[in-house]
Write a protein that holds these residues in place. Structure first.
Motif, short mmCIF file in Angstrom:
data_model
loop_
_atom_site.label_atom_id
_atom_site.label_comp_id
_atom_site.label_asym_id
_atom_site.label_seq_id
_atom_site.Cartn_x
_atom_site.Cartn_y
_atom_site.Cartn_z
N ASP A 53 -5.68 -1.72 -2.87
CA ASP A 53 -5.24 -2.71 -1.90
C ASP A 53 -4.90 -4.01 -2.64
O ASP A 53 -5.63 -4.99 -2.58
CB ASP A 53 -6.35 -2.94 -0.89
CG ASP A 53 -5.83 -3.55 0.39
OD1 ASP A 53 -4.61 -3.72 0.49
OD2 ASP A 53 -6.63 -3.86 1.28
N ASN B 244 0.81 -1.22 0.00
CA ASN B 244 0.00 0.00 0.00
C ASN B 244 0.84 1.26 0.00
O ASN B 244 0.39 2.31 -0.44
CB ASN B 244 -0.94 -0.01 1.20
CG ASN B 244 -1.96 -1.11 1.07
OD1 ASN B 244 -2.19 -1.63 -0.01
ND2 ASN B 244 -2.56 -1.50 2.19
N THR C 132 -8.50 -2.32 7.46
CA THR C 132 -8.88 -2.16 6.06
C THR C 132 -10.26 -1.53 5.93
O THR C 132 -10.48 -0.62 5.13
CB THR C 132 -8.87 -3.52 5.33
OG1 THR C 132 -7.61 -4.13 5.54
CG2 THR C 132 -9.11 -3.36 3.84
#
Lengths: 454, 469, 280
Positions: free
Chosen positions: A298, A281, B437
């Motif tokens: 991602d 990332n 995330t």
């Protein structure tokens, strides 16, 4: 109905064979002379009686070595194979007890020696018998004759001896060891100095585990997809590249080829780490995307199942194509150029030449590459270990959605020390994959018609 | 025909026979102690100093301590029994203590050691194990590892004394309270998208599990010894998980992998991030990079180093609000609303291999290496936090002071020392990754989803520990 | 009319060929270039650049790699890896070529069994056998021994004989017939006819056998305990994250011997039947 019939057939066959065997033995004992009997008593005696002194002495030496081995350690090791140790070691008290895994290993060695001994004995008796018969009729070959036959008719024996020993020690023995481990309770808390025992616990655990079969099924399906797709792609890309570099119009072939070689020369784990960073990332690719006003992608994250699989596919291609290219280049040199000459005279154009001459030849001679690539890709540990080792996915037992069977196995056996369970899983995987690849291999044209181009 | 086979096989058999005859009966007169230290100690010259000092002291005793020269994470379980392990090894408590089950490391009579009284009981406990019904200690603590907050003083707003110090204690509120840190980081993000306030790798299992512990989670039950009871989702752990999720909102996807770990020193140096969490042994790296940055701005080497030392601050982690909501401002003057954040830490120390050639001298070496003089030297050269309280001589050493305070009041949760601990790391990391995330992307998780994720993590650990064992 | 057409086609063909070659070369070069440039970066970290490549360069990483050997003795690792690679490539290639040749050109009982056996054994996940290999080596006293390590690499190499056998299968047997009629022994045929014809595959085998010890870090980690005796791969894997520049420099430098070997051998790589004197 038919099943029963075959069953009966099999039984009668076995029965017949057994009968024949006994009859043969009876006949053998009736016929054989003192040379054979003396060889039974002590290896090499028969050969000496036959006048083959060097051979006889060699056999006798082998027997001495065997006896020495068994007297010193062989018998103890053989028993140890069954008990796997009886006294526990205690390092605090400096009590040297039994080390179960070492005993298992030495036990396997003693089995091997035992088998070899039996084979040697049989060969010695047969040999003594054979030449005892010949002795009456004609000349018994001298040791020199034997040696020269080894360079000629029996060249394959001398040529295969060393490779076979190497493979037996460094490949077969460890595999046998691991297979046997699957039938012990080795692993977890039970590692030396604890005593290991024979048991079926590992398999029982696997059956009892509901999640296990689900994870196994999912990973197996992905593993086959992965192995097939990446093998096909890498193979054709590598082949195409080799053909491209072989084109007449390409100048400076060695230089052009050097680019993939460069990729090949940097060790795989380093390029894998580099790629992992590139796609991370905060890596350069995401940096560029962000600098151009995009959002961080991602690539290898927790929800990026197919993106990560795709990246793995690309990275693996990058790593394996150079070696396939190199190999195909080597193999292509063996193509018979006369064929092209003839084709050109017949007016065939480039494409027809490729389809009729190059392709069949290349396909034939590189099928083994295809098979070994498939095996390699099926057990490709590195790619996803380096790209996504920190991730576990829902619905998988101690694995994630890009893990191949070998990665899963690694998590279970090495990360967590579950040797027994790991060995049991690898045994199952091993049986499934080897049956499948064996079927494919036996049916392949490279196996059936080995001498097409001979 | 079979001769070649026979010859080769006979040779093989002879080799087999010989193997059983091989005995290792090498006897040197000099007693050699093979010491395994970590790479940093070796790199910074501490190991040489230690060995020389030991050899100098006992030079007429016919004993010599040498560098074992192995991988710092050697595997005593597999190397020791065959004679390839070190005699004395320096490791973190979880690694050292996993050898106790197989009795690969020796129990030590700690009450007979000089350092016994100077090391807090909590640190000793990291090396306590119950073997065959009695409690034994298998290591001597040397250094305590715990995460601390690193930040740049010169990146504080100019008006922090007036606007960001509401409790008037001369400590900027943003490094004292998580709510203020949240607010400050958000203001930085809002003005410049390429900059961060607080930025860490939220998947790091050591630095972030403290959030769970602070709200009632624990690793294993019964003082970290019962692996049947996994407490990482217990209590109000979900509140801790939500804090991780909230913090992720202040960063971007870089917090969900190793990016911030890899780049933390350069990013702090070039001003991309304001604060980071790390163990104090990385301090020198932070200082190096910061000085490099100042040098680039035109300062001389000396000035740059001085300025880096002045501007890099390490301090205790900010306080957490008891109600667990860091996204809203709360009264920082009311002490009852706040609590210290728990953190996971480790205790590094020496152990003695059961396969040591000479146990008495190995113990003597450990005693020597844990003496005040050596531990002080270690602290000086490596920037670690010593486990001896009398090594706390330098009043400016903030890291040491904080650590002792935390060790004593239980804010520092020492890593479990039982062998099952190896099953927890990947599941924790993976769980934090899921939360982070979502936290910096879709932001769809509710507080119940946090609990679900934590439960999944515990189930994962459980299935690895119990079902397979 | 036709001639210029053909020529135009040819030009277009070579343009296209070169275009593809360039693209392919770029794809392979780019990551390597990135790795190379990052080990020349001034502050020794790849995490600091904003784009793909560093902005300021220095030779410090390479200087450190070879001079600062107290903890990370790269020159020593490099020497030992070279030793292992040379032994394993020579012995391993010999074994593989022998195996492949024998299986390709002899018919004997047990041949098909051997072929199937090799295929099946190859499917077994190799690291599962590592425990056994380690225990075996402790019993033979081969720990901290590079010859032992090289022997493992070489001894296991014949498992991959299949590729080489595929090559030998394409050598027309008519070449051998003539020699057999002249009364040459099999060993003689192997040395004077087969070997010269098989240069490409020998080169390929040498290269792969040579390259593997440079990238394997599992086996040497298990067998080499002493840091000074490590191979390059083990040493690089042990570097802490703060030493990235050293890591990059060390990894790039590994490529040097392999690339040199390639250029040294590349002329033999395409020097098989078609270029050779004998034609079927």
């Amino acid at each position: 109905m038919s099943k029963e019939k075959t069953k009966i057939n099999v039984f009668t066959k076995i029965g017949n064979r057994f009968k024949n065997g006994i009859n043969g033995l009876k006949l053998f004992f009736k016929k054989c002379g003192r040379e054979t009997y003396s060889s039974m008593a002590f290896m090499g005696l028969g050969q000496i009686l036959n006048g083959q002194f060097v051979k006889g002495i060699l056999y006798a030496l082998a027997e001495v070595a065997i006896v020495v081995y068994f007297a010193l350690t062989g018998v103890k090791d053989f028993i140890g194979f069954f008990t796997l140790g009886t006294t526990k070691a205690d390092a605090w008290l400096q009590l040297a007890g039994d080390n179960s895994v070492i005993m298992l290993l030495r036990g396997i060695l003693s089995w091997i020696v035992l088998t070899v001994t039996v084979a040697l004995y049989l060969s010695c008796i047969k040999d003594a018998n054979k030449y005892a018969e010949i002795k009456g009729v004609g000349n018994v070959p001298s040791f020199r004759d034997d040696l020269s036959s080894l360079l000629n008719k029996n060249f394959f024996k001398i040529a295969l001896a060393l490779p076979l020993i190497g493979v037996a020690i460094f490949n077969v023995l460890p595999i046998v060891f691991m297979i046997l481990i699957a039938f012990t309770n080795y692993g977890g808390e039970i590692v030396p100095p604890e005593l290991v025992d024979w048991s079926f616990d590992s398999f029982r655990k696997l059956i009892a585990l509901g999640d296990f079969s689900q994870t196994f099924g999912r990973i197996l399906a992905w593993n086959f997809l992965w192995a097939t797709a990446s093998t096909a792609f890498n193979y054709f890309a590598g082949l195409g590249l080799a053909l491209l570099y072989n084109k007449k119009c390409v100048k400076g072939k060695a230089i052009w080829r050097a680019f993939p070689i460069l990729a090949y020369a940097v060790p795989g784990f380093i390029t894998l780490l580099a790629f992992q960073f590139m796609f991370s990332n905060g890596g350069p690719i995401n940096n560029m995307i962000v600098n151009n006003g995009g959002q961080i992608v991602d690539f290898l994250g927790i929800n990026s199942k197919w993106i990560a699989r795709g990246i793995g596919f690309f990275v693996n291609a990058w790593l394996s194509i150079p070696s396939i290219m190199l190999l195909a280049t080597g193999i292509l040199t063996n193509i018979n150029t006369d064929l092209y000459e003839a084709a050109r005279i017949d007016g065939a154009n480039g494409f027809v030449q490729f389809r009729k001459i190059t392709l069949p030849f290349v396909l034939f001679s590189t099928t083994p590459v295809l098979i070994s690539q498939f095996v390699g890709n099926f057990n490709n540990f590195g790619v996803f270990y380096f790209l996504r080792k920190d991730i576990l996915t829902d619905g998988y037992l101690a694995a994630n959605d890009t893990d191949l069977l070998i990665n899963w196995l690694y998590r279970l056996s090495i990360d967590n020390n579950y040797y027994g369970v790991g060995a049991a899983i690898s045994l199952i995987i091993f049986v499934i994959t080897s049956v499948i690849s064996l079927i494919v291999y036996v049916r392949s044209s490279a196996y059936k018609r080995e001498d097409t181009f001979k | 025909m079979k001769k070649v086979w026979s010859v080769v096989l006979a040779a093989l058999l002879v080799v087999c026979a010989c193997v059983s005859l091989i005995s290792c009966g090498k006897g040197g007169k000099e007693i050699i102690i093979r010491v395994l230290e970590n790479d940093t100690a070796k790199d910074k010259g501490y190991l040489d100093y230690l060995l020389n000092a030991f050899n100098e002291k006992y030079k007429d005793q016919n004993v010599k301590a040498v560098d074992a020269n192995m991988d710092e994470y050697c595997d005593l379980e597999n190397d020791g029994p065959y004679g390839y392990g070190p005699d004395v090894l320096y490791q973190a408590n979880d690694i050292l203590m996993k050898y106790v089950n197989g009795k690969h490391i020796l129990p030590i009579e700690i009450s007979e050691l000089d350092c016994y009284e100077h090391i807090p009981q909590n640190a000793w406990d990291a090396y306590k194990a119950n073997v065959e019904g009695r409690d034994v200690y298998c290591g001597v603590p040397v250094n305590v590892q715990q995460p601390l907050l690193f930040y740049r003083k010169d990146m504080l707003p100019d008006n922090w004394k007036t606007d960001w110090d509401k409790n008037n204690n001369d400590i900027p509120d943003m490094v004292e309270f998580w709510t203020e840190m949240y607010r400050y980081s958000k203001s930085i993000r809002d003005t410049d998208k390429s900059k961060f306030g607080y930025a860490v790798n939220l998947t790091n299992e050591y630095f972030n599990s403290g959030f769970l512990f602070s709200y009632g989670a624990y690793v294993f039950g019964n003082n970290n010894t019962d692996d049947k009871d996994i407490g990482l989702a217990s209590g109000d752990a979900k509140i801790g998980a939500k804090i991780i999720w909230d913090l992720a909102g202040l960063m971007d996807l870089k917090c969900a992998d190793e990016s911030f770990t890899n780049a933390r020193t350069t990013m702090l140096a070039n001003g991309t991030i304001f604060a980071n969490v790390c163990t104090p042994d990385i301090t020198t790296q932070f200082l190096k990079d910061l000085a490099l940055e100042y040098k680039k701005q035109g300062l001389s080497e000396e000035q740059a180093n001085e300025k880096a030392n002045e501007n890099l601050i390490l301090t205790t982690l900010p306080k957490l609000p008891k109600n667990g909501d860091i996204t809203v401002e709360q009264d920082v003057t009311d002490e009852t609303l706040w609590m210290s954040q728990k953190t996971m830490g480790g205790v590094n120390g020496y152990g003695i291999s059961s396969y040591a050639k000479n146990r008495e001298w190995s113990l003597k070496f450990v005693e020597f290496a844990t003496s005040l003089e050596m531990v002080t030297k270690r602290q000086e050269l490596l920037g670690i936090v010593p486990a001896r309280d009398d090594a706390l001589t330098n009043e400016d050493d903030i890291a040491t002071k904080i650590t002792f305070q935390n060790l004593n009041d239980g804010t520092l949760v020492v890593m479990p020392s039982i062998s099952s601990v190896r099953a927890i790391w990947t599941p924790i990391k993976s769980c934090f990754k899921t939360i982070a995330t979502d936290g910096c992307g879709k932001r769809t998780f509710s507080i119940d989803d946090m609990q679900t994720e934590l439960n999944k993590m515990v189930a994962n650990i459980k299935s690895q520990i119990e079902t397979l064992q | 009319m036709r001639k210029p057409g053909i020529r135009a086609k040819k030009v277009a063909d070579s343009c296209l060929t070169y275009a593809i070659l360039t693209v392919v070369s770029m794809v392979f070069l780019f990551p390597i270039l990135w790795l190379v440039l990052s080990c020349f970066s001034a502050n020794g970290s790849i995490y600091s650049f904003n784009g793909f490549f560093p902005t300021s360069f220095s030779f410090d990483s390479f200087k450190n790699l070879f001079t600062d050997t107290k903890t990370y003795n790269y020159p020593s690792w490099f020497g030992y890896t070279l030793l292992v690679a040379v032994i394993s490539s020579v012995v391993g290639t010999l074994l593989v070529i022998l195996t492949a040749f024998t299986i390709s050109s002899f018919q004997f009982s047990g041949r098909k069994f051997l072929m199937k056996g090799a295929l099946v054994l190859g499917m077994f996940p190799s690291f599962m056998g590592m425990t056994a290999v380690y225990l075996l080596m402790t019993q033979f006293g081969f720990i901290n021994n590079h010859v032992g390590l090289a022997l493992i690499y070489a001894g296991g190499a014949p498992m991959g004989y299949l590729v080489q056998k595929g090559f030998f299968d394409t050598i027309p047997s008519s070449i051998y017939e003539a020699a057999r009629i002249d009364g040459a022994s099999n060993l003689h045929i192997f040395c004077t006819i087969t070997l010269p014809l098989s240069k490409p595959i020998i080169v390929y085998t040498l290269l792969t056998q040579f390259a593997w010890p440079w990238s394997d870090f599992i086996l040497p980690k298990l067998l080499l305990k002493d840091r000074e005796l490590w191979t390059v791969a083990v040493g690089l894997m042990s570097l802490p994250e703060t030493e990235f520049a050293r890591f990059a420099a060390g990894s790039v430098f590994i490529a040097v011997p392999i690339v040199i070997l390639y250029f040294f051998l590349s002329k033999y790589l395409i020097n098989g039947l078609s270029a050779g004197a004998v034609k079927g």
